[in-house]
Structure formats: C-alpha cells, structure tokens
Motif scaffolding. Sequence first.
Motif, short mmCIF file in Angstrom:
data_model
loop_
_atom_site.label_atom_id
_atom_site.label_comp_id
_atom_site.label_asym_id
_atom_site.label_seq_id
_atom_site.Cartn_x
_atom_site.Cartn_y
_atom_site.Cartn_z
N TYR A 97 -42.81 44.27 -5.87
CA TYR A 97 -42.83 44.92 -4.38
C TYR A 97 -42.18 46.15 -4.29
CZ TYR A 97 -41.02 46.18 0.91
OH TYR A 97 -41.45 46.49 1.72
N GLY A 98 -42.65 47.54 -3.83
CA GLY A 98 -42.25 49.03 -4.09
C GLY A 98 -42.96 49.10 -5.02
N ARG A 99 -44.03 48.56 -5.89
CA ARG A 99 -44.59 48.94 -6.82
C ARG A 99 -45.56 50.17 -6.51
NH1 ARG A 99 -43.76 51.84 -11.93
NH2 ARG A 99 -43.32 49.37 -13.19
N CYS A 100 -46.10 50.03 -5.38
CA CYS A 100 -47.18 50.87 -4.67
C CYS A 100 -46.66 50.94 -2.91
CB CYS A 100 -48.36 49.53 -4.72
SG CYS A 100 -49.47 49.29 -6.07
N SER A 101 -47.56 52.00 -2.56
CA SER A 101 -46.92 52.70 -1.35
C SER A 101 -47.31 51.68 -0.08
CB SER A 101 -47.95 54.05 -0.99
OG SER A 101 -46.74 54.42 0.35
N ARG A 102 -46.99 51.80 0.49
CA ARG A 102 -47.53 50.90 1.63
C ARG A 102 -47.72 51.53 3.20
NH1 ARG A 102 -43.66 47.89 5.25
NH2 ARG A 102 -42.44 49.05 3.96
N TRP A 103 -47.82 52.44 3.03
CA TRP A 103 -48.57 53.85 4.06
C TRP A 103 -50.03 54.07 3.67
CZ3 TRP A 103 -50.88 58.61 5.21
CH2 TRP A 103 -50.49 59.45 6.16
N GLY A 104 -50.21 53.59 5.71
CA GLY A 104 -51.51 53.66 5.37
C GLY A 104 -51.80 52.57 6.01
N ILE A 105 -51.48 50.91 5.38
CA ILE A 105 -51.66 50.14 5.38
C ILE A 105 -51.21 49.51 6.64
CG2 ILE A 105 -51.67 47.72 3.75
CD1 ILE A 105 -51.21 49.37 0.98
N GLY A 137 -53.04 51.17 -12.66
CA GLY A 137 -52.64 52.58 -12.95
C GLY A 137 -52.50 53.23 -12.38
N VAL A 138 -53.80 53.84 -11.41
CA VAL A 138 -53.89 54.98 -10.17
C VAL A 138 -53.39 54.19 -8.94
CG1 VAL A 138 -55.83 55.80 -9.47
CG2 VAL A 138 -56.24 55.39 -11.47
N MET A 139 -52.87 53.65 -8.62
CA MET A 139 -53.08 52.69 -7.44
C MET A 139 -51.30 52.88 -7.02
SD MET A 139 -54.36 48.83 -6.85
CE MET A 139 -53.90 48.89 -5.61
N ALA A 140 -50.55 52.59 -8.53
CA ALA A 140 -48.64 53.16 -8.05
C ALA A 140 -48.41 53.78 -8.60
CB ALA A 140 -48.24 51.93 -9.97
N GLY A 141 -47.09 53.74 -7.89
CA GLY A 141 -46.74 55.10 -8.09
C GLY A 141 -45.07 55.47 -6.70
N PHE A 142 -44.12 55.84 -6.76
CA PHE A 142 -43.43 56.05 -6.12
C PHE A 142 -44.17 56.87 -4.46
CE2 PHE A 142 -39.99 59.55 -4.45
CZ PHE A 142 -39.26 58.43 -3.47
#
Lengths: 494, 484
Positions: free
Chosen positions: A202-210, A235-240
């Motif tokens: 939880y927190g690894r990928c952004s939830r913005w826009g989901i 690897g592409v999806m993840a990040g702050f």
Amino acid sequence: MTVSGPVTHLTLAEMRELLGKRAFSAKELTQAHLEAMESQRALNAFTCETADKALAMAEAADARLAKGEARPLDGLPVAIKDLYCTEGVETTAGSNILKGFVPTYESSVTAKLWQAGAVMTGKLNMDEFAMGSANMNSAFGPVANPWQRKGDNRDLVPGGSSGGAAAAVAARMAPASLGTDTGGSIRQPASFCGIVGMKPSYGRCSRWGIVAFASSLDQAGPFTRTVRDSAIVLGVMAGFDPKDSTSVDLPVPDYEAALHKNVKGLTVGVAKEYRMPGVAGEVERLWKRGMTWLEEQGAHIREISLPHSQHALPTYYILAPAEASSNLARYDGVRFGARAAAEDLTGLYEATRGQGFGAEVKRRILIGTYVLSAGYYDAYYNKARRIRSLIARDFARAFEQVDVILTPTAPTAAFAQGEKMDDPVAMYLNDIFTVPASLAGLPAMSVPAGLTDRGLPLGLQIIGKAFDEETVFRVGHALETAAHFTHRPQRISG
Amino acid sequence: MTNLIAGSTGPWEAVIGLEVHAQVISRSKLFSGAATGFGAEPNSQVSLVDAAFPGMLPVLNRVCVEQAVRTGLGLKAEINLESVFERKNYFYPDLPAGYQISQYDQPIVGEGSIVIDLADGSSREIGIERLHLEQDAGKSLHDRHPKMTFVDLNRCGVALMEIVSKPDMRSAEEAGAYLTKLRAILRYLGSCDGNMAEGSMRADVNLSVRRPGEPLGTRTETKNVNSIRFVQQAIHYEARRQIEVLESGGTVVQETRLFNGVTGESRSLRSKEEAHDYRYFPDPDLLPLKLDPARIEEIRAGLPELPDEKKSRFIESFRLKPVDAAILVADRERADFFEAVAAGRDAKLASSWVMGDYFAALNKAGSSLAEAPVDAEKLGGLIDLIADKTLSGRMAKEVFEAMWESGKTAAAIVEERGLKQITDTGAIAAIVEEILVKNPAQAEQLKGGNMKIMGWFVGQTMKATQGKANPGTVNQLLKEKLGL
C-alpha cells in the motif's frame, strides 16, 4: 529468438526483445492483439476496445523504435481495468451510474505506462466498483474464465473484481493488464485464471485517478503471464506521486534485476492458522508442494503464527464497506454520470442511486453506513480498526523471523457462473487468504503453481515485508521455475 | 451583577458560547490548488478535487496548516503535534463528495483563551475550547430559477478554521467584545481577514439560560449569524425567547435555529432528534497530520505583537487610559497609525487627535486609513504646529478640515491662509489696549473684580485677530494692563 506460433502467446519480455530487434512492428503486435480481442469477445472481458487509439500509439512507438529511442514499454499492448480514469475514454467502474462518464484526466499510473511507450488496447470488465470475487456484479454482464473444467463446458467465473483483466491476459488478448486489489481483487482472479497477479505494498503505486472503493486498501497492480513480466510492468507503475498523500516517497528498485537472485538462505513462513476447514484438499496439497519446491532451492520453511488472521475477513467486510459508503456518496447524479429524472432533491438522489447501483454495491453501502452509525460505531468500525492493527502487528512479528510468507491464494479453484450466488458470505470467503495482507498493506503476489484434478489452475501466494516487492518477485520466480506451469486455457486466441 | 436579565418571575442569566468559522487567508484551497478569491464568476475556481470527480484525492495545503498554528499560538492555545482529518458525511448538492473533510476527535489546536475588553474599561478572559481546520461547502442558489437550484462551487474546499469558545460569555456585550477581539487577533496574525460581510468570518451562537448559580440549562444553536450586531441581536432574541418558554412553564428544546438578519429573529431548523448522524471517520486519503515542534517554535518567534501586548505597551509607554488603548489596538492599522503619529510627540495630544478629529473624519468619509487624504506624517505635522504654538487648538481644527479637503500639509495651509498664531506680545498688547479704550464700561467691571467679563475681552481680542492671537497671551496681557 524467433517467432514460432502466434505473437500473442509470447511473454511481454519476449515481445519487448523482438520489438527491439524489429522482428515485428509495434503496429503488427497491436493488430494481432486487437484481432485476438475480437476473436474472444464472447468472454466479455472488455467493456471498451480502443483500437484507433492503440494503433496511433503503436505507430508512435514504432517511430521511436526506428530511431533507437525506445522507452521501457514501447509498443507493448496493455489493457486497463475500467476502474482507472482514462482521458477521453469512457470510464464506468463497471457501473450504470458512471455510464457515459468520459474523464478529462488520466490516472497517474496509466499515465506512467503511456509515458513509457505502452499501447492502450481497451478497458476491462470488472465487478461494479471493484466489489465482488466472481465478476458477476458488472453492469456489462459477467466475464467468462478462459479455463473450463474437464468434461464440463459451463462458463466458469474468472474471479473478481478484476475478472476482465485476468481473463484478457489468460486468453492471450493482452500480454499484461492493470487491475486493482482491495482485498484480493488481483490475486484471486490471477489464481483462477492461471496467471501472475501482483498487489504491491500500500503506497507503492499512486491511487490518483483510480475510482476509489476502499481508500485505505486499494492498490494498483499488474496481471501478466510470468513473474518477469510482472516485475517489468510494476517497475513502470510504481513510484511516489505528490497527488496521492498516501503514496510513499521511496526509490523504486529494479524489480527485474531482483529475479537474478535465488532463494538460497531465505526463510519462508507458513502460518499454522491458514490450515483451515473449507480449503480444498488439492489446494492444501499444492501449498505443501510449494514449500518443497522452495526447500529444494535452498530456502528454509518455518512455521509461524498469525493469530488474528482468523478475524481478517469480518474486519475487512466492516472497514471496506465503511469507506465505500463514503467514497460512493459522490455518485449523486448532480455533476457527472447518470442522472435519473426526479421532482426534487431527495427524489434525484434516490432514483439516481437506486437505478445506478447494483445489488452488491447497495448491500455494501448499507453495511458501511450501518457500521459507521452512532451507537454501532464502537462495536463495529472502531473494533475492526483495532483488529486491523493487531493483524498488522502479527505480520510485523512474523517478519522478524521470516523473509516471506507462503499461502494458497484462494480456498478453491474457479467455480461456475451462478454458483455461490445466493449467499454473499460464501462469496466473501474467497478472500480468506488474500485479505490479511491487504489489511496490513503488504505486497503479495499470486503465481500459478498447478492444476486441480479437473484441470483448473491454482495459485500460491507470496506475502512480503512492506515495500520489499523484490523478495516477493525473487521467491515468485523460484516458484514459477519449479512449478513450470505451461498449461493453457481452453478458450484462447491464436 | 449587571448581566442578569429580568424576567417576570425573577432574574435570569444567559450562558453563551460562540463557534466562529474563519476563512483562512491562503491563495489556494485546503486540499486543492484552486484559487480562493472572493467574487469570482460562479464555478470559475473549481478543481476536479473540489468537484469530487472519480479518483480525485485531497492534498493538504501546508500554508493553511501554518495559518492554523499561527492562530492557535495567537490564542495562547495548545498546539497538537498530531491531529487527524475526518470525513463528515451528509448529502447536499453543494457538498460534491458527500462528505466534508474536517477535524473531529483530534483537532490541530486545543485549549486557549482570549481577553475581552469591555466598555467600562474592564477586561475578562474567555476560554477557547479548540480550533480545527475544515473545508467550506459550496453555495446553493435557490433564487435563480423557479424549480431548480443552482450550485456555485467556488467556495467549496476553501480552508476554514472553526474556533470554538467555552460557554464563558454572559451577555451580548461580552459576545460582541469577544468577536471584536478575536477578529483583531486574526487580522494581526494575517490568518483571516475577518470580513463578515463577505462571509469570511461567520458565527454560530450557542445559548442557554438559567437562574444565577443554577446548573446549565438546555442550549440551542443559532446558525448563520453574519455580523457582530446580528450576533448581539440573536442573543437578545434567543435569551428572551427561552426565558418566555421557561416562565410560561415550558421546556427549552435542544435544537438548531436559523437567524434571519432582516427580522432579527430566528426559527427552528431541526431538533436533536432530527439531527444528522454525520458518521465521522478518519479520512483514509490523508495521513494523520504531524507537526514538527521546531517549526512551531519558529512560527511562535515570528508572531507579531498582538492586541493585548500592544495595549499594555501603549498604556505603559504612552500613558494612555486603558479604554483608549483598547480602542486604538482593536485594529492593527489604526494602532500602527497612532504609533507613527505619536512617535517623538506628546502622546496625549497625539491620542486625542487620532481618536478625536481624525477617526471622526475617517468614519464620516467612510474611508480606510490607506486611502485617507491625511496620513500619519501630515497629522504629525499639524500636531507639531500646535506644540510650537504656531496654531491654537481652534485654529488647528480649521487647518485639519482644510487638510482633509485638499490633502495638503498643515504648514502649507497655514502659509496660504496666513493663519499663523500671533504670539508677538507687542502686537497683541496694542489690540488689547484698543479694545479696553473702546469698552470703558466693561473695563470698569473687570477692574471691579468681575472676572466673568474676562472671557468676553479674550473673545473680543480673538475676534479682532481672526483667532490668531494666542489666548494665553491675551489673558496675561489683560491682567497686566488692569493691574490684576
């Protein structure tokens, strides 16, 4: 490497390599997948196919590939669960209440994919607002699992809520798809469809826009056919993302590189509480086989205790509906989506929401509203929050002794459409192994490990420490290698 | 005790607490980047977050947090190092998400206090219960269409501080003094402009009545009271209403009432039974708000001098009366203006000019200090001319009027009009002599000891000099001439 057989059967990593060698163009690869999607429309995996958009994106990718400026996912087709807001493409969350809603914005995670050169082929069917474990709750109708039982041609469920996303990858309509997981919505369908499903921390990928279901649990994650492909896409999806206050500002490691490490010396925990009645014998046997495979590669198996996990399911089914009851209040017919005709304000709310939401969504809104109500709050919501902390503490203690935890992904293999439909609680039991990691916010992946006697896939789940997706991938890769799962579903393109 | 209200069956006491919603001064909203300006075209300052589109998430505006901390420190309150944003759930079209993000169990600011200044020069401390941050809602416009309601979301998501007092006030006067002081503190801090007409400061009045010394009675909450005068009206109305209910044998019902500024009355909006169940729960989109104690100390160190400290300093260094000091510090600009005028001058003279003729002219013109034609430097120049006896008090009033009209300096007007006070004893002596000669009868009376006639002679001399003679010199000369 050369291409023998349909390109849609290649793994994502193979496609990437062959695109790089110009063995085929991104446009050809996209075209092949669009044809596969067309040939398997009966599965009802897509809510919307975006062929024109896909071809335009593929052409742009080809231009970059030709100039030697390839990006990490250039030209690789990816289909998206219809919970992700996609700019200019209708986004419904599988609900009538959002029919006709075309976002003017792109979710952070999908934006990263397109930025990396991936090609969007369409939006995927799902349980309405991600509520369900069988993809039977969609306004677009059920999704069929590409797998069938031996000697039985009834349609099986693909699991849920990301049923379309799992079916599309299993049936070779896409090498990868994006799902979301709140209590198991990636892992359980991955198990039912014989593919790899990863829910990161939880927190690894952004939830913005989901589109939100239960904000403290929702996470984005990929479906792929191999662990390597999963590592590439995550690897592409993840990040702050500064737009999501719950996303975590940690560097994203090279997940693909983690696959080079073996599991020698790792300690794998096995929770004694997870041996429980209601779990199919063949599921339990596969779990044991998984332990053996890892031991054979040099890992140690250690029994651990997760004493509060037995309360995980009721805890989840209080907290998730509580958050959902609030998250879904915005669907009121005032600003976007469907609006029912009505005489006054209350009438507008009642008619819009009454007609727009399906039965399971209404049930969870009612449960959620009830557990947050004055007089019931402490007995339900607050108690559930306390148990959630205890469950997280159990994991934290276990991880002082072990590196990962191995469990079955689901208590059974895929069941037929129409089974378990009369009893919501029986349906909720599908999540028994997946919900604890969700409540604790831990990364967890389902890897296909074998078939039942009737020929249906079963997955094993690897749960890791928070933000230690690398070890999860490492162990997943070891399991995948040992299981050598090469079975294919009956309903498959090409 | 002056605060008691006479009823037909004996005296009553009102117990009053105020909940003030103060709009935080910040360029963007509490959880979105949309602008916060007043008076923009409807729905022109709305982000996707404010309109609660699917998948949108709130991101806390740190400026608003610092404003709340600054305000908490100004209210001498406890700053909570950890606070939590919760969702307050209810359906309304001007609340797009179906919930307001607010703070409930764990507000950012805890207990504090405000010292209020009363008309008789006395002061009293009123407790602050808490201050929390929350979002404002949008605005529903019911009067634009016969059958439909229009919604303007510009205000939706703007940061508010809800400042809750303890039930420490006992009269409308105290409530007025509380709001005046609170507004002054907010303006000094720059955390809220305190403009009640534009809705950037609004109050809800909690009130109950009781016999003096008895336990608290049942309270009502009157909402939507948008000026200090309205708050006082609402208190008078509600106290009187409750007393009438109780004296006629009824019981006060716990309810929410809506104030009507036109009639000065309120009506019941909903009873306790009909009260919403807001189903508060921690907003899972936001982490608990943690504050760094070092940063709080930085903010504390950067606080401006606040009204109470300024008042004490004015009393101390300018020897002002507490009532005068309280009036001067009520507004930071006015206090600064006074200090500029008083600097290096006689403070009594400065304060009497600032609070007398100057504020009167300002109020009459309805203008602000910034746009007034006479600034602190010019007013100081006038006072200097009084101090060096160039102008008499009477002449100074005339010069001040001319300054206000023209915007010119006092020196320029004195020059133009030849208004210089005559302090030359020889010149005045000649005029006095002439008047004595022309009015022998009056001169005799004066010599005979009728001092009342002295004033008449001074007046005649002033008339002859067009007011330019120094009245003190005239007095002196008259006495000398008559050997008194």
